[in-house]
Design a protein around this motif. Sequence first.
Motif, mmCIF file in Angstrom:
data_model
loop_
_atom_site.group_PDB
_atom_site.id
_atom_site.type_symbol
_atom_site.label_atom_id
_atom_site.label_comp_id
_atom_site.label_asym_id
_atom_site.label_seq_id
_atom_site.Cartn_x
_atom_site.Cartn_y
_atom_site.Cartn_z
ATOM 1 N N ARG A 268 0.792 -1.226 0.000
ATOM 2 C CA ARG A 268 0.000 0.000 0.000
ATOM 3 C C ARG A 268 0.828 1.282 0.000
ATOM 4 N N ALA A 269 2.138 1.164 -0.020
ATOM 5 C CA ALA A 269 2.988 2.358 -0.103
ATOM 6 C C ALA A 269 2.732 3.083 -1.416
ATOM 7 N N SER A 270 2.842 4.404 -1.390
ATOM 8 C CA SER A 270 2.471 5.199 -2.565
ATOM 9 C C SER A 270 3.656 5.658 -3.401
ATOM 10 N N THR A 271 4.879 5.471 -2.937
ATOM 11 C CA THR A 271 6.054 5.939 -3.673
ATOM 12 C C THR A 271 6.594 4.833 -4.574
ATOM 13 N N GLU A 272 7.530 5.217 -5.435
ATOM 14 C CA GLU A 272 8.142 4.245 -6.346
ATOM 15 C C GLU A 272 9.240 3.432 -5.677
ATOM 16 N N TRP A 273 9.729 3.889 -4.535
ATOM 17 C CA TRP A 273 10.773 3.174 -3.805
ATOM 18 C C TRP A 273 10.282 2.898 -2.397
ATOM 19 N N ILE A 274 10.472 1.657 -1.939
ATOM 20 C CA ILE A 274 9.884 1.197 -0.691
ATOM 21 C C ILE A 274 10.965 0.488 0.119
ATOM 22 N N CYS A 275 11.044 0.845 1.394
ATOM 23 C CA CYS A 275 12.048 0.264 2.285
ATOM 24 C C CYS A 275 11.383 -0.433 3.455
ATOM 25 N N GLY A 276 11.607 -1.734 3.580
ATOM 26 C CA GLY A 276 11.210 -2.440 4.780
ATOM 27 C C GLY A 276 12.227 -2.164 5.872
ATOM 28 N N THR A 277 11.767 -1.652 6.987
ATOM 29 C CA THR A 277 12.680 -1.271 8.065
ATOM 30 C C THR A 277 12.019 -1.558 9.398
ATOM 31 N N ASN A 278 12.653 -1.130 10.490
ATOM 32 C CA ASN A 278 12.134 -1.420 11.825
ATOM 33 C C ASN A 278 12.006 -0.148 12.653
ATOM 34 N N SER A 279 11.249 -0.262 13.728
ATOM 35 C CA SER A 279 10.880 0.905 14.516
ATOM 36 C C SER A 279 11.970 1.374 15.464
ATOM 37 N N ASP A 280 13.076 0.646 15.524
ATOM 38 C CA ASP A 280 14.203 1.051 16.368
ATOM 39 C C ASP A 280 15.478 1.219 15.538
ATOM 40 N N ILE A 281 15.299 1.592 14.271
ATOM 41 C CA ILE A 281 16.420 1.725 13.347
ATOM 42 C C ILE A 281 16.543 3.174 12.875
ATOM 43 N N ILE A 282 17.691 3.768 13.132
ATOM 44 C CA ILE A 282 17.996 5.120 12.654
ATOM 45 C C ILE A 282 18.816 4.996 11.375
ATOM 46 N N TRP A 283 18.318 5.576 10.308
ATOM 47 C CA TRP A 283 19.062 5.568 9.048
ATOM 48 C C TRP A 283 20.198 6.581 9.139
ATOM 49 N N GLY A 284 21.420 6.146 8.869
ATOM 50 C CA GLY A 284 22.562 7.036 8.972
ATOM 51 C C GLY A 284 22.498 8.185 7.976
ATOM 52 N N ALA A 285 23.197 9.275 8.296
ATOM 53 C CA ALA A 285 23.240 10.425 7.397
ATOM 54 C C ALA A 285 23.854 10.065 6.053
ATOM 55 N N ASP A 286 24.640 8.984 5.999
ATOM 56 C CA ASP A 286 25.256 8.567 4.736
ATOM 57 C C ASP A 286 24.291 7.796 3.838
ATOM 58 N N VAL A 287 23.074 7.523 4.312
ATOM 59 C CA VAL A 287 22.088 6.795 3.512
ATOM 60 C C VAL A 287 21.323 7.732 2.580
ATOM 61 N N PHE A 288 20.901 8.871 3.086
ATOM 62 C CA PHE A 288 19.973 9.733 2.350
ATOM 63 C C PHE A 288 20.529 10.277 1.030
ATOM 64 N N PRO A 289 21.813 10.613 0.908
ATOM 65 C CA PRO A 289 22.307 11.086 -0.399
ATOM 66 C C PRO A 289 22.155 10.068 -1.514
ATOM 67 N N TRP A 290 22.079 8.795 -1.164
ATOM 68 C CA TRP A 290 21.928 7.762 -2.188
ATOM 69 C C TRP A 290 20.553 7.778 -2.834
ATOM 70 N N PHE A 291 19.599 8.489 -2.246
ATOM 71 C CA PHE A 291 18.267 8.535 -2.835
ATOM 72 C C PHE A 291 18.267 9.215 -4.196
ATOM 73 N N SER A 292 19.354 9.874 -4.567
ATOM 74 C CA SER A 292 19.488 10.437 -5.908
ATOM 75 C C SER A 292 20.108 9.446 -6.893
ATOM 76 N N LEU A 293 20.542 8.283 -6.415
ATOM 77 C CA LEU A 293 21.278 7.332 -7.244
ATOM 78 C C LEU A 293 20.566 5.996 -7.407
ATOM 79 N N LEU A 294 19.330 5.901 -6.953
ATOM 80 C CA LEU A 294 18.643 4.622 -6.958
ATOM 81 C C LEU A 294 18.382 4.143 -8.374
ATOM 82 N N ARG A 295 18.606 2.842 -8.574
ATOM 83 C CA ARG A 295 18.482 2.249 -9.904
ATOM 84 C C ARG A 295 17.610 1.011 -9.873
ATOM 85 N N SER A 296 16.921 0.783 -10.978
ATOM 86 C CA SER A 296 16.082 -0.407 -11.106
ATOM 87 C C SER A 296 16.939 -1.670 -11.040
#
Length: 299
Positions: free
Chosen positions: A131-159
């Motif tokens: 039911r997610a509405s975006t083109e990219w979907i991440c299964g994650t957990n409620s006690d997980i902090i995504w590192g600052a080094d993760v977010f810049p990769w959102f410009s590089l995502l590939r099929s």
Amino acid sequence: MITFRQSILWRINIARLAALRAAHAGFNPVAALLPKQGVSAVLCGRNDNYTPDFKERLETCLDWAFARGLAEAVWVEWNPPAQQPLLATELTRKYPRLRAYVVPERIHREVCGNPAFKLMEYHAKNVGIRRASTEWICGTNSDIIWGADVFPWFSLLRSGVVYQTRRVDFQWKGEPVTPALLRDPARRLKFYRDDYVPLDGAGDFTLAERSLWFRVRGYDESMRKQKLHCDSRGVYQFLASGAKVVRIGTTFHMDHSNSSQRGVFAKDGVDLSPQDGIPYQNPDSWGFAEARETLLQER
């Protein structure tokens, strides 16, 4: 003792992962100028204080991720305790970009094959992925902090690529998260291996394109007595479909006393060999696609 064959395979894996990351980044040398893809985080749980300060941990993770570009969160509240208020009620009021789905006890009883389970984590995540509405979907957990080094990769995502992260167990003392806090070596309790595929802690961060999630039909819904390694089983399913795994940064697990890393508990289910029976075949209705939805409140 490490055998010669294991040593060679270990080195091959390191080289393979490094080559994938380099090729992936090199594909877009002007990544900083490119727009970020919209990413949904799919999380699940219930208001039973499964871990100490569960709600505070969840909100800390959401605050951090939304402030850094997370497009959407999908919260799946599974088998909520009858005497407790829904977490979904407050979460949807607090976070304008969060949507919630509540799966009642009746459905839990239908699919659960282990009396120790109050939460069917991967069935729940399938509900959110579906039911997610975006083109990219991440299964994650409620006690997980995504590192600052993760977010810049959102410009590089590939099929055709599944993105994972290196897990670090992190000591959280209830304070707001800052970059300096995540860099503090005194807070880092354990580094997990990232030289094999799947990476350790696949359930903490598995990011793929919506079309790829639908191609593999989510996590294996025949796993009704198991929990441990169901996340790795999902990655093996991606690999069987022809996808590649790329590591894109670090995630920080907010350590707690009943983590599976502290020992095996009844809540972790029966033993599972994650590669057996791959590829699996969920029905077309995976993620309860045909379930009747009743509006409880906005979003």
